[in-house]
Enzyme design. Structure first.
Site, mmCIF file in Angstrom:
data_model
loop_
_atom_site.group_PDB
_atom_site.id
_atom_site.type_symbol
_atom_site.label_atom_id
_atom_site.label_comp_id
_atom_site.label_asym_id
_atom_site.label_seq_id
_atom_site.Cartn_x
_atom_site.Cartn_y
_atom_site.Cartn_z
ATOM 1 N N ASN B 171 -2.817 -23.892 -3.355
ATOM 2 C CA ASN B 171 -4.254 -23.576 -3.273
ATOM 3 C C ASN B 171 -5.003 -24.088 -4.506
ATOM 4 O O ASN B 171 -5.692 -23.339 -5.192
ATOM 5 C CB ASN B 171 -4.479 -22.063 -3.138
ATOM 6 C CG ASN B 171 -3.768 -21.496 -1.925
ATOM 7 O OD1 ASN B 171 -3.776 -22.101 -0.855
ATOM 8 N ND2 ASN B 171 -3.146 -20.348 -2.079
ATOM 9 N N GLN B 172 -4.868 -25.380 -4.780
ATOM 10 C CA GLN B 172 -5.361 -25.982 -6.020
ATOM 11 C C GLN B 172 -6.728 -25.489 -6.514
ATOM 12 O O GLN B 172 -6.861 -25.158 -7.690
ATOM 13 C CB GLN B 172 -5.337 -27.517 -5.883
ATOM 14 C CG GLN B 172 -5.834 -28.293 -7.105
ATOM 15 C CD GLN B 172 -4.872 -28.250 -8.284
ATOM 16 O OE1 GLN B 172 -3.876 -27.536 -8.263
ATOM 17 N NE2 GLN B 172 -5.183 -28.999 -9.317
ATOM 18 N N PRO B 173 -7.769 -25.392 -5.657
ATOM 19 C CA PRO B 173 -9.065 -24.953 -6.205
ATOM 20 C C PRO B 173 -9.011 -23.570 -6.855
ATOM 21 O O PRO B 173 -9.789 -23.280 -7.766
ATOM 22 C CB PRO B 173 -9.985 -24.923 -4.980
ATOM 23 C CG PRO B 173 -9.356 -25.874 -4.019
ATOM 24 C CD PRO B 173 -7.872 -25.757 -4.237
ATOM 25 N N ASP B 174 -8.059 -22.747 -6.424
ATOM 26 C CA ASP B 174 -7.929 -21.397 -6.980
ATOM 27 C C ASP B 174 -7.571 -21.415 -8.459
ATOM 28 O O ASP B 174 -7.674 -20.395 -9.141
ATOM 29 C CB ASP B 174 -6.824 -20.615 -6.255
ATOM 30 C CG ASP B 174 -7.233 -20.200 -4.854
ATOM 31 O OD1 ASP B 174 -8.337 -20.572 -4.436
ATOM 32 O OD2 ASP B 174 -6.450 -19.519 -4.189
ATOM 33 N N HIS B 175 -7.099 -22.539 -8.952
ATOM 34 C CA HIS B 175 -6.645 -22.586 -10.340
ATOM 35 C C HIS B 175 -7.567 -23.409 -11.224
ATOM 36 O O HIS B 175 -7.247 -23.729 -12.353
ATOM 37 C CB HIS B 175 -5.207 -23.105 -10.387
ATOM 38 C CG HIS B 175 -4.382 -22.455 -9.337
ATOM 39 N ND1 HIS B 175 -4.173 -21.086 -9.323
ATOM 40 C CD2 HIS B 175 -3.820 -22.932 -8.211
ATOM 41 C CE1 HIS B 175 -3.475 -20.778 -8.237
ATOM 42 N NE2 HIS B 175 -3.259 -21.872 -7.555
#
Lengths: 424, 415
Positions: B171-175
């Site tokens: 969930n790349q955008p979460d980081h």
């Protein structure tokens, strides 16, 4: 202060010595209104050679990577390894609030420009060091690259096909993550400085920044002893006996590409509604008829027989193949269907959501004779003017005169001497 | 203990899943007092998701739901009850910062949106974070981070050209969003200190992520090129890839960016004859014959462990690293040196691994001392000490179910 528009860091100055590994940190501080001065070695920073390039012309003044990561910065050249360069740098530090660097650990210290020395010049200074593995430890001096650190941080192992090597994310992320955490750490140090007058050293590890982007890898290993790995378009769904392991597909093909469209129901009302909406549409088009009366609320991926779920996924795929990305995006916007296109760069640029949010910003590049559209700032802040970069990335040594003559009051003759000696 | 950077800063969180909680965690790791408002009747979805300690499926055995809450205090409160909203207003009056990550409109329905909170505390810093932001046609999109990663453009670029794009299971955008937002909130606190003005912050996780694709986006904007996935290849480097090593599912990453590194690699490989063939002795040659090059390097790596390859090549100045899996992260000596994993006693789960920030502050180091709380674990402290309720008032709130104690929702998230 260099005609920046009013924002959260207006009036603060950043000296940016970083290369590729830390450029984003200064860019983010500049986005919040800081006056960022990029200090490059004479001849220009190596990051100017990173593509892609404007009109595909590989030239240090045409790197699009450079354009983005140095937006809002001014630029001077200075060889900080020379005695004169060091003196000039220290003079700049006196009037600065932040120094950011991404050299090998110990390099700044070897020039007598480490935090201990800079603190003596300006006790309020915040020095942020961004390196692949942090300032100390067994790997501190390891050679790195985006791929290597992404691998060491545990992210590469999360993506891949069963029959091929694991994959990195297809656009470099590691040094952006390092710059991002450098930004957050710098802001925390800034808060402490404003409250107490005391500066400090912020040491960032890009590897840690990557590890922070790997959930649920760490928690799943810790609690279940299960080492998470990539499995193509699906996510693995381990289930208790007697149920076989499921492959839960996340991406499906559509008419003109791919969409993110896991087939879900169960406890989440939004998911049930979304799936029901799509199945009803399909039924009206004579498809997925065998799921006409399927109870999506009772649907449970933890118990459904594998063959049954595989069949559902097959029907779902058949139907999605008849739709385009644009059609499915419309359902997401208008009917709360939880499907989104797998965007390519064109789709992202044309996103109606990003347009409606006025996300994109135009920046003039006078020497190219055109304006370039950049990604904007992702946080709208009430009471402040909307985000608008005040200047494009600097040309090599573009602000030498402005800074050296205008601010440090060096004479033209002195500048000529420094130039002759390769200091600027 | 050293002084903490955010000592005295008070934060109330109406958040769930990852992004909102991660913002609060960053502030809590540096001394802010963070109170998280939860409810047994509608627990954070992540508390009902795998993995569960010992396979026991209840909200306080769900470890993922704990992961982002070190140092925080959790209270249970039903915001759907008018009295619950009244309690929440007292919390807002106490706080400097409100963080919420609910679907746009939800907080307004409770009278706890920025407008409502500003009435209670005119200089409040109020931060909303959602997948798409508060406005726009997709504002109410309720999907998770991997959907955002696909929509932002990450997935299309990840994987092999002859295969489907890979979902970004992390969930790349979460980081990205939490760290940008945490830094901006700190800026807003100082801005308030200077001007007396509060602020509303509207974060879009999608927009946060698109910035991390800027070079690819600009390549389309300026040049019309649409980048596609290319395995582990890099447009400029060769060799650049992930190679098989001895053992099951063991791999090593090698990335050569200049002649010196190439010579170092050749030397470690024992200068095999093929490296001196014209097609491999120049970078243009290596780029043109990348497939063969990758095969030849893989033939060499497969006889060694990933750790051996990394040690040998790093000695020769070659950028190389083990493709670390979950187990490796727990034993990595560098991450240990950085104290990346912090083992704390969680009340129900017991010893559990949490993560520390990626940056170290030399004078105000992070201090991570409290394992994530069970739902409502800090009721007593928060209701009494922070909000000043009396024993009797608390008893009433409990009796009326305003302070929740029991859940009747399924304890495992089905989907």
């Amino acid at each position: 202060m260099a005609n920046q528009q009013e924002s959260l860091l207006s009036g603060y100055r950043v000296l940016d010595l970083t290369d590729e590994k830390g450029l984003l940190c200064g860019k983010l501080l500049g986005d919040l209104g800081a006056d960022v001065i990029k200090i490059e070695p004479p001849g220009g920073d190596a990051a100017r050679n990173i593509g892609p390039f404007y009109k595909d012309i590989p030239h240090p003044e045409k790197s699009l990577f450079w354009f983005f990561t140095n937006l809002n910065k001014r630029g001077i050249t200075l060889d900080i390894e020379t005695p004169d360069g060091k003196e000039i740098f220290k003079r700049l530090v006196r009037g600065a609030d932040f120094v950011i660097e991404s050299f090998e650990p110990g390099y700044m210290g070897s020039l007598s420009l480490g935090y201990e020395e800079l603190e003596k010049v300006n006790p309020r200074i915040i020095m942020t060091s961004i390196t692949p593995f942090g300032q100390g430890g067994p790997y501190a001096h390891y050679k790195a690259s985006d791929l290597v650190v992404e691998a060491m941080g545990g992210l590469v192992r999360m993506f891949g096909e069963l029959d091929r090597p694991p994959n990195r994310i297809g656009a470099p992320q590691v040094y952006f993550l390092g710059g991002l955490h450098g930004f957050t750490g710098s802001m925390l140090a800034h808060y402490h400085r404003e409250m107490t007058g005391e500066g400090q050293h912020v040491g960032v590890s890009c590897q840690q920044a990557v590890a922070l982007a790997t959930p649920p890898v760490i928690v799943v290993q810790d609690i279940m002893g299960f080492s998470f790995r990539g499995l193509g378009s699906s996510s693995i769904y381990p289930r208790a006996a007697p149920h076989e392991m499921l492959m839960l597909r996340l991406h499906y093909r559509c008419k003109d590409g791919h969409v993110f469209a896991p087939l879900l129901g169960g406890a989440q009302a939004g998911m049930v509604k979304s799936t029901r909406t799509v199945v009803e549409k399909a039924n009206r088009e004579g498809m997925m008829l065998e799921l006409k009366d399927y109870d999506w609320k009772a649907h449970d991926t933890s118990t459904i027989p594998k063959e049954r779920y595989d069949r559902l996924q097959e029907l779902w795929q058949e139907y999605l193949l008849t739709k385009t990305k644009a059609e499915l995006l419309k359902w997401a916007a208008e009917e709360e269907v939880l499907i989104l296109p797998v965007s390519d760069a064109k789709d992202t640029v044309e996103s109606p959501q990003l347009a409606a949010r006025e996300f994109w910003v135009e920046v003039e590049h006078p020497e190219l004779g055109e304006a370039i559209t950049y990604p904007g700032w992702p946080i709208k802040m009430s009471g402040l003017p909307p985000y608008q970069p005040q200047r494009r990335a600097p040309l090599i040594g573009e602000h030498n005169k402005e800074i050296y003559e205008g601010e440090l009051s060096l004479s033209k003759e002195q500048l000529a001497i420094l130039k002759a000696h390769g200091v600027i | 203990m050293a002084k903490q950077a955010l000592e005295g800063v008070k934060v109330v969180e109406f958040t769930w899943v990852i992004v909102g909680p991660a913002i609060g965690r960053e502030l809590a790791s540096h001394g802010a007092t963070v109170v998280r408002v939860e409810c047994h009747r509608r627990p954070d979805m992540l508390r009902t998701a795998m993995p569960f300690k010992d396979g026991i499926t209840d909200i306080n055995h769900g470890a993922f739901g704990m992961f982002y809450h070190t140092n925080k205090k959790s209270i249970s409160l039903d915001l759907n009850m008018p009295k619950g909203q009244e309690v929440a207003r007292r919390l807002v009056a106490w706080a400097d910062v409100v963080i919420e990550s609910m679907t746009p409109g939800s907080m307004a329905a409770l009278g706890l949106d920025y407008k409502g909170c500003k009435k209670i505390k005119p200089d409040i810093i109020y931060c909303s974070t959602t997948q798409m932001g508060q406005t726009g046609p997709l504002a109410r999109f309720g999907g998770f981070g991997a959907a955002g990663a696909a929509y932002a453009g990450f997935s299309h670029l990840t994987g092999w050209p002859d295969r489907d794009p890979l979902p970004l299971l992390n969930n790349q955008p979460d980081h990205i969003a939490p760290y940008l937002t945490a830094g901006t909130i700190i800026g807003a606190l100082l801005y308030r200190r200077k001007t007396g003005k509060g602020m509303y912050l509207d974060n879009s996780q999608l927009e946060s992520a698109v910035g991390f694709l800027a070079p690819v986006i600009l390549d389309y904007m300026v040049n019309g090129h649409i980048a596609c996935r290319k395995g582990n290849r890099d447009p400029y480097m060769a060799p650049h890839g992930v190679y098989p090593c001895r053992g099951a599912d063991r791999w090593v990453a090698i990335a050569i960016s200049n002649e010196e590194e190439w010579e170092g690699l050749c030397c470690v490989m024992g200068n095999p004859e093929w490296t001196r063939e014209p097609k491999f002795s120049t970078v243009l040659g290596r780029k043109e014959n990348e497939e063969e090059l990758d095969r030849l390097i893989g033939d060499w790596t497969k006889d060694y462990t990933a750790e051996q390859i990394m040690a040998m090549t790093q000695d020769a100045g070659v950028p190389c690293g083990v493709v670390q899996n979950a187990e490796d992260l727990f034993s990595d000596p560098q991450l240990k040196h950085r104290q990346h994993l912090r083992f704390l006693e969680q009340k129900v789960i017991g010893r559990m691994a949490f993560e520390a920030p990626a940056y170290h502050l030399s004078k105000t180091p992070n201090h991570i001392w409290k394992a994530a709380p069970c739902l409502g674990e800090d009721n007593e402290y928060v209701y009494k000490e922070i909000l000043g309720y009396s024993e009797d008032e608390i008893a009433d709130l409990l009796a009326e179910g305003v302070i929740t104690t029991e859940t009747d929702v399924p304890s495992v998230l089905t989907f």
